[in-house]
Scaffold this motif. Structure first.
Motif, PDB file in Angstrom:
ATOM      1  N   SER A 208       1.027  11.755   0.077  1.00 53.39           N
ATOM      2  CA  SER A 208       0.357  11.499   1.362  1.00 53.39           C
ATOM      3  C   SER A 208      -0.963  10.768   1.115  1.00 53.39           C
ATOM      4  O   SER A 208      -1.369   9.924   1.917  1.00 53.39           O
ATOM      5  N   GLN A 209      -1.615  11.063  -0.014  1.00 54.22           N
ATOM      6  CA  GLN A 209      -2.869  10.351  -0.312  1.00 54.22           C
ATOM      7  C   GLN A 209      -2.602   8.909  -0.735  1.00 54.22           C
ATOM      8  O   GLN A 209      -3.417   8.026  -0.474  1.00 54.22           O
ATOM      9  N   GLN A 210      -1.453   8.688  -1.374  1.00 57.79           N
ATOM     10  CA  GLN A 210      -1.054   7.309  -1.677  1.00 57.79           C
ATOM     11  C   GLN A 210      -0.884   6.525  -0.376  1.00 57.79           C
ATOM     12  O   GLN A 210      -1.314   5.375  -0.261  1.00 57.79           O
ATOM     13  N   ALA A 211      -0.238   7.194   0.603  1.00 46.61           N
ATOM     14  CA  ALA A 211      -0.018   6.539   1.900  1.00 46.61           C
ATOM     15  C   ALA A 211      -1.357   6.255   2.581  1.00 46.61           C
ATOM     16  O   ALA A 211      -1.544   5.184   3.174  1.00 46.61           O
ATOM     17  N   LEU A 212      -2.291   7.221   2.487  1.00 50.71           N
ATOM     18  CA  LEU A 212      -3.626   6.998   3.056  1.00 50.71           C
ATOM     19  C   LEU A 212      -4.281   5.799   2.384  1.00 50.71           C
ATOM     20  O   LEU A 212      -4.949   4.992   3.042  1.00 50.71           O
ATOM     21  N   GLY A 213      -4.076   5.661   1.073  1.00 51.20           N
ATOM     22  CA  GLY A 213      -4.629   4.539   0.328  1.00 51.20           C
ATOM     23  C   GLY A 213      -4.107   3.216   0.856  1.00 51.20           C
ATOM     24  O   GLY A 213      -4.867   2.249   1.024  1.00 51.20           O
TER      25      GLY A 213
ATOM     26  N   ASN B  30      -9.417   5.314   0.952  1.00 50.91           N
ATOM     27  CA  ASN B  30      -9.391   5.545  -0.489  1.00 50.91           C
ATOM     28  C   ASN B  30     -10.461   6.553  -0.886  1.00 50.91           C
ATOM     29  O   ASN B  30     -11.227   7.024  -0.060  1.00 50.91           O
ATOM     30  N   ASP B  31     -10.475   6.867  -2.168  1.00 52.68           N
ATOM     31  CA  ASP B  31     -11.514   7.725  -2.758  1.00 52.68           C
ATOM     32  C   ASP B  31     -11.653   9.054  -2.034  1.00 52.68           C
ATOM     33  O   ASP B  31     -12.753   9.465  -1.661  1.00 52.68           O
TER      34      ASP B  31
ATOM     35  N   ALA C 147      -2.204  14.668   4.919  1.00 55.87           N
ATOM     36  CA  ALA C 147      -3.263  13.664   5.041  1.00 55.87           C
ATOM     37  C   ALA C 147      -4.423  14.256   5.836  1.00 55.87           C
ATOM     38  O   ALA C 147      -5.595  14.053   5.509  1.00 55.87           O
ATOM     39  N   GLY C 148      -4.092  15.030   6.868  1.00 56.11           N
ATOM     40  CA  GLY C 148      -5.118  15.685   7.683  1.00 56.11           C
ATOM     41  C   GLY C 148      -5.977  16.633   6.861  1.00 56.11           C
ATOM     42  O   GLY C 148      -7.211  16.618   6.971  1.00 56.11           O
ATOM     43  N   ILE C 149      -5.347  17.454   6.015  1.00 62.54           N
ATOM     44  CA  ILE C 149      -6.145  18.384   5.202  1.00 62.54           C
ATOM     45  C   ILE C 149      -6.942  17.618   4.144  1.00 62.54           C
ATOM     46  O   ILE C 149      -8.056  18.010   3.794  1.00 62.54           O
ATOM     47  N   SER C 150      -6.405  16.485   3.670  1.00 61.93           N
ATOM     48  CA  SER C 150      -7.147  15.685   2.690  1.00 61.93           C
ATOM     49  C   SER C 150      -8.488  15.249   3.264  1.00 61.93           C
ATOM     50  O   SER C 150      -9.490  15.203   2.551  1.00 61.93           O
ATOM     51  N   LEU C 151      -8.479  14.945   4.566  1.00 61.14           N
ATOM     52  CA  LEU C 151      -9.687  14.424   5.198  1.00 61.14           C
ATOM     53  C   LEU C 151     -10.627  15.531   5.681  1.00 61.14           C
ATOM     54  O   LEU C 151     -11.790  15.279   5.975  1.00 61.14           O
ATOM     55  N   THR C 152     -10.119  16.757   5.797  1.00 63.60           N
ATOM     56  CA  THR C 152     -10.950  17.826   6.353  1.00 63.60           C
ATOM     57  C   THR C 152     -11.179  18.977   5.371  1.00 63.60           C
ATOM     58  O   THR C 152     -11.877  19.938   5.686  1.00 63.60           O
TER      59      THR C 152
END
Lengths: 78, 418
Positions: free
Chosen positions: B293-298, B303-304, B172-177
């Motif tokens: 992990s992106q599903q969990a972030l959702g 999102n997006d 999730a961290g790498i998804s955001l950075t």
């Protein structure tokens, strides 16, 4: 094989590399050295990591499965 | 430094090899469920069903050979043992030959500018070095890499579930950075594919890779000799000449009961990787975990998420497929029933709790580092190393060397932690 009780080192619950680190520590901390030690583990990979370390320290190794997924590694000074 | 954890257990207890019929029965149950799932998945999409079946074999092999990438790197520095790493090298040698044949079939003229579809040919640069170093530290602290964590979850290790939580947090961290890394580094990093480099062609690239693998094998043998490490097989007591049933049970035991030699495990994994690539793609588990992990972030309201350039990147995370049950799902989730089956048939399944609370923190922390690095490196030890070197990709070598560096620092930290 010495008379009397052989000490059992219980490392159940520990995963690699701890079963071996703790065993090495036990073998190395006493001088002139431990004559025999039984290591109780429930971590299968330890069965291939403990023996080479023990052999290096001059021990013979034998492995017994005591129950499902639990092994006693017998180490005896040769 | 290390706490000796001693409790008195009667050492005189008898040591019979108790047949665990309950676990064996459960093993048949899991096998039936796994095959049933393959049938159901295959009815929707034959390829996904086939990948699920291969994933079962993959998980079974990981469990039986106790295959551990973390140990492969860590034990080089901690004990001077190369047992696991030699198994990894054997697997990559097998895959290299198979992958070369598949890639030749996909792109017969390597200098033409196109890269073989789905091969794990990733950018070479600082991002890979950082990813390898961080992943190496993480896997040593957590006591297992991403694939190792998946199969140990199935074997009943509670810390591995904690590690997986950490991995998902890291992803999730790498998804955001990710976009920062993309803008500053990755966008300028070249994908270097050996067959298309310096006129090597396929034969040159395969020869170079195999020579390097054999060279490292020899180097590791010297390393082991220097460390005074020798790993003989533990001899079993022999009583008389075995009869037919004894021989049969010995054969069954060597597959289902006793751990496989790690080199055999490596060769089987290499073979499974080749078959999987003929169906669709090399082995990799990071893509599915990134998706989860992106599903969990959702769910948490984030999102997006757009990770620039990743869709065209290839490797583990490149493929965004539709639906929940896709190829990534099949290979990642499918390995767990495979490993569970292996553990149950061997009678090794048990819920294991760590005896020191500190291990939970190690598991979570190591997991976060691995998750972040697996995203940055576009793959874990499986996708960006074990599948990348046979893809004749230079990034696989850079990631591997960085993993070794990370494992070196990881062992230093491990010794401090005690």
């Amino acid at each position: 094989m010495p008379d009397g009780e052989i000490k059992v080192l219980d490392v159940r619950g520990e995963i690699c590399p701890y079963p071996m680190l703790i065993t090495n520590d036990e073998l190395d901390k006493k001088q002139p050295g431990v004559l025999a030690l039984d290591v109780l583990t429930d971590h299968a990979p330890a069965l291939s990591t403990i023996p080479p370390q023990a052999l290096k320290r001059g021990y013979e190794v034998e492995i017994d499965e005591v129950r499902a997924g639990e092994w006693l590694v017998h180490l005896t000074k040769s | 430094m290390l706490n000796s954890l001693e409790t008195e257990v009667s050492p005189k207890s008898p040591n019979p090899l108790i047949p665990v019929s309950g676990q064996t029965l459960a093993g048949f149950g899991v096998a039936a469920a796994g095959l049933g799932a393959a049938y159901l998945i295959g009815r929707e999409d034959a390829e996904t069903g086939a990948i699920w079946l291969l994933a079962l074999a993959f998980g079974f092999t990981l469990q039986r050979a106790r295959f551990c990438f973390a140990a492969a790197f860590r034990d080089l520095f901690l004990f001077g043992s190369a047992q696991n790493m030699k198994g990894v090298l054997v697997g990559m040698a097998v895959s290299t030959l198979g992958f070369a044949a598949i890639m030749y079939w996909l792109v017969s003229k390597p200098g033409s500018g196109s890269l073989p579809h789905e091969a794990h040919i990733l950018p070479v640069g600082i991002s890979v070095v950082v990813a390898g170093l961080v992943f190496g530290v993480g896997m040593v602290i957590a006591g297992g890499c991403v694939s190792g964590t998946l199969y140990r979850m199935a074997e009943g290790y509670v810390t591995s579930w904690v590690t997986m939580f950490g991995i998902l947090v890291g992803l999730a961290g790498i998804s955001l950075t990710w976009n920062w890394w993309w803008d500053h580094l990755i966008i300028n990093e070249p994908k270097i594919w050996l067959p298309a480099t310096g006129g090597l062609g396929y034969s040159g690239a395969v020869a170079l890779t195999l020579v390097a693998l054999v060279g490292i094998y020899v180097l590791l043998t010297w390393w082991e000799a220097r460390s005074g490490i020798y790993s003989p097989s533990i001899s079993r007591k022999v009583t008389g000449i075995p009869g037919f049933t004894d021989r049969l049970s010995h054969s069954l035991s060597s597959v289902f009961k006793n751990g496989w030699p790690v080199a055999i495990g490596g060769a089987v994994l290499g073979f499974i990787a080749v078959v999987m690539y003929t169906i669709h793609m090399p082995l990799g588990v990071t893509g599915e975990l990134l998706f989860l992990s992106q599903q969990a972030l959702g769910v948490l309201g984030v999102n997006d998420i757009v990770m620039k350039g990743l869709a065209d990147m290839g490797g583990c995370t490149g493929l965004i497929s539709d639906g929940f049950i896709n190829h990534n799902f099949a290979v990642t989730i499918g390995l767990m029933p495979g490993a569970l089956m292996g553990a149950l048939f061997a009678g090794e399944f048990r819920i294991r709790y760590p005896r020191v609370i500190r291990r939970y923190f190690q598991a979570a922390g190591g997991g976060v580092l691995m998750g972040y690095a697996a995203g940055l490196g576009i793959g874990c030890t499986l996708g960006a190393f074990f599948s990348a070197i046979p893809s004749l990709s230079v990034a696989g070598w850079v990631f591997g060397l960085s993993l070794a560096g990370g494992a070196f620092f990881g062992t230093k930290i491990l010794k401090r932690l005690g």
